[in-house]
Design a protein around this motif. Structure first.
Motif, short mmCIF file in Angstrom:
data_model
loop_
_atom_site.label_atom_id
_atom_site.label_comp_id
_atom_site.label_asym_id
_atom_site.label_seq_id
_atom_site.Cartn_x
_atom_site.Cartn_y
_atom_site.Cartn_z
N GLN A 1 0.82 -1.21 0.00
CA GLN A 1 0.00 0.00 0.00
C GLN A 1 0.86 1.26 0.00
N LYS B 1 -11.95 7.26 -7.36
CA LYS B 1 -13.07 6.59 -6.72
C LYS B 1 -12.61 5.26 -6.12
N LYS B 2 -13.27 4.85 -5.05
CA LYS B 2 -12.93 3.60 -4.39
C LYS B 2 -13.07 2.44 -5.37
N ASN B 3 -12.09 1.51 -5.33
CA ASN B 3 -12.01 0.32 -6.19
C ASN B 3 -11.61 0.64 -7.63
N LEU C 1 -8.05 1.93 -2.62
CA LEU C 1 -8.70 1.26 -1.49
C LEU C 1 -9.59 2.22 -0.71
N SER C 2 -9.17 3.48 -0.62
CA SER C 2 -9.93 4.49 0.12
C SER C 2 -9.61 5.86 -0.47
N GLN C 3 -10.61 6.76 -0.43
CA GLN C 3 -10.39 8.10 -0.97
C GLN C 3 -11.06 9.16 -0.11
N LYS C 4 -11.09 8.92 1.23
CA LYS C 4 -11.73 9.88 2.12
C LYS C 4 -10.71 10.92 2.59
#
Length: 353
Positions: free
Chosen positions: A11, A28-30, A74-77
């Motif tokens: 990661q 975007k996630k994924n 995996l994440s985009q927050k």
């Protein structure tokens, strides 16, 4: 003793700093993305190029400047967390040689009469460059139906509809409107006895995939090479269209009003090989035709006033347009492909057919 083994997480993280919120790429996630490693930085950071945007990612991975990698979001927050999937598919010498060979024969290539799929021929004819009248939809049809965007279209459909009841009908519609999709469907459902008859179609599909890989590697430079069919009497041949929209990494190429450069390369039945290079800014343009000899240049030169009049009729202002007796290498069938390869700073290839 085994040494030199580096163990690390797959990661990497792009931190969302408060004063740089607007510098993060829109992901975007994924989502699956490709990135180019621009340089390694101190304290385990690396500068990446993602969708034409430079970002700094925290990573323990051992990466090389110039390397292209495939990543999954995996994440985009608060922060963007990416996972390394693997290196991006490399463009091999064999693949490039195959593309050069695709244009190396003066006869119709490939022999589309050998493509035993009716809808493929209909799509080729629909996309084909014809000389009787202007076709404003030529480029959109070429991009949408040539197979260059097949995987992207399928991904958008699957991600947007999940498992909705109408997804099969929508997929069937996509298959009918895309050359590569048509061929893949036919190949997947073919019995062993029929597969021999589909050899030409399979080879054509592989050629389209090689063009996709080539364009993927040159996408950061803003250049894309598309083969386009030409319909002449009862046969197809193929020309080349190189579109240069400018280097995505340069700030002055992000504006709406930017210089677009186009190059056509095709073999005319009577004029021989012809290359046209044009630069377009808004609706003002300059250009040149490169031809095999002086007599052909004089003939094409006599047609330029009519060309300017036609361009004026669609609100394009043509400035200088010239004809040049070209060097053989400039109008060779490999010249536009070599343009994409030579400007890549990570490799130089000698192509021999």
């Amino acid at each position: 003793m085994i040494t030199g083994i580096h163990v690390s997480s797959s990661q990497m993280v792009i931190h969302n700093e408060d004063d740089k919120k607007h510098t993060l790429p829109d992901l975007k996630k994924n989502q699956m993305i490709s990135a180019k490693v621009l340089k390694l930085l101190p304290r385990g950071n690396a500068q990446l190029l993602i969708n034409g945007q430079k970002v700094v990612a925290k990573t323990a991975l051992l990466m090389k400047p110039g390397e292209q990698v495939q990543l999954k979001v995996l994440s985009q927050k608060d922060d963007i967390i990416l996972k390394l999937i693997g290196p991006v598919q490399k463009m091999t010498t064999r693949q490039i040689s195959s593309l050069v060979g695709f244009f190396s024969n003066n006869e119709s290539i490939p022999d589309t009469t050998g493509i035993k799929i009716k809808n493929v021929k209909e799509l080729l004819y629909d996309m084909a460059l014809k000389s009787d009248e202007p076709d404003k939809t030529f480029l959109p049809k070429l991009i949408e139906k040539s197979g260059m965007l097949w995987e992207k279209k399928v991904a958008q459909l699957l991600l947007g509809n999940d498992l909705s009841p109408g997804i099969k009908d929508k997929l069937d519609m996509l298959l009918k409107q895309d050359i590569k999709g048509n061929i893949l469907k036919e190949l997947s459902g073919a019995n062993p006895g029929k597969f021999e008859a589909l050899k030409t179609a399979a080879a054509f599909s592989e050629t389209l995939e090689n063009f996709q890989v080539l364009n993927h590697h040159s996408s950061d430079s803003g250049r894309f090479l598309l083969p386009f069919p030409i319909f002449n009497e009862s046969a197809f041949s193929f020309g080349q269209l190189l579109i240069d929209t400018g280097d995505k990494t340069k700030k002055d190429n992000k504006d709406a009003d930017k210089l677009i450069q186009l190059s056509f390369l095709l073999d005319m039945s009577r004029l021989g090989p012809l290359r046209a290079d044009f630069s377009i800014l808004k609706k003002k343009m300059t250009g040149r035709f490169l031809l095999k000899d002086e007599d052909t240049c004089k003939y094409v030169e006599s047609m330029i006033p009519e060309l300017k009049t036609r361009l004026a009729g669609i609100d394009y202002q043509a400035h200088q347009i010239t004809c040049i007796n070209a060097e053989k290498n400039d109008i060779h069938h490999s010249s536009l492909i070599e343009t994409l390869i030579k400007d890549r700073d990570d490799q130089v290839l000698n192509i021999v057919i």
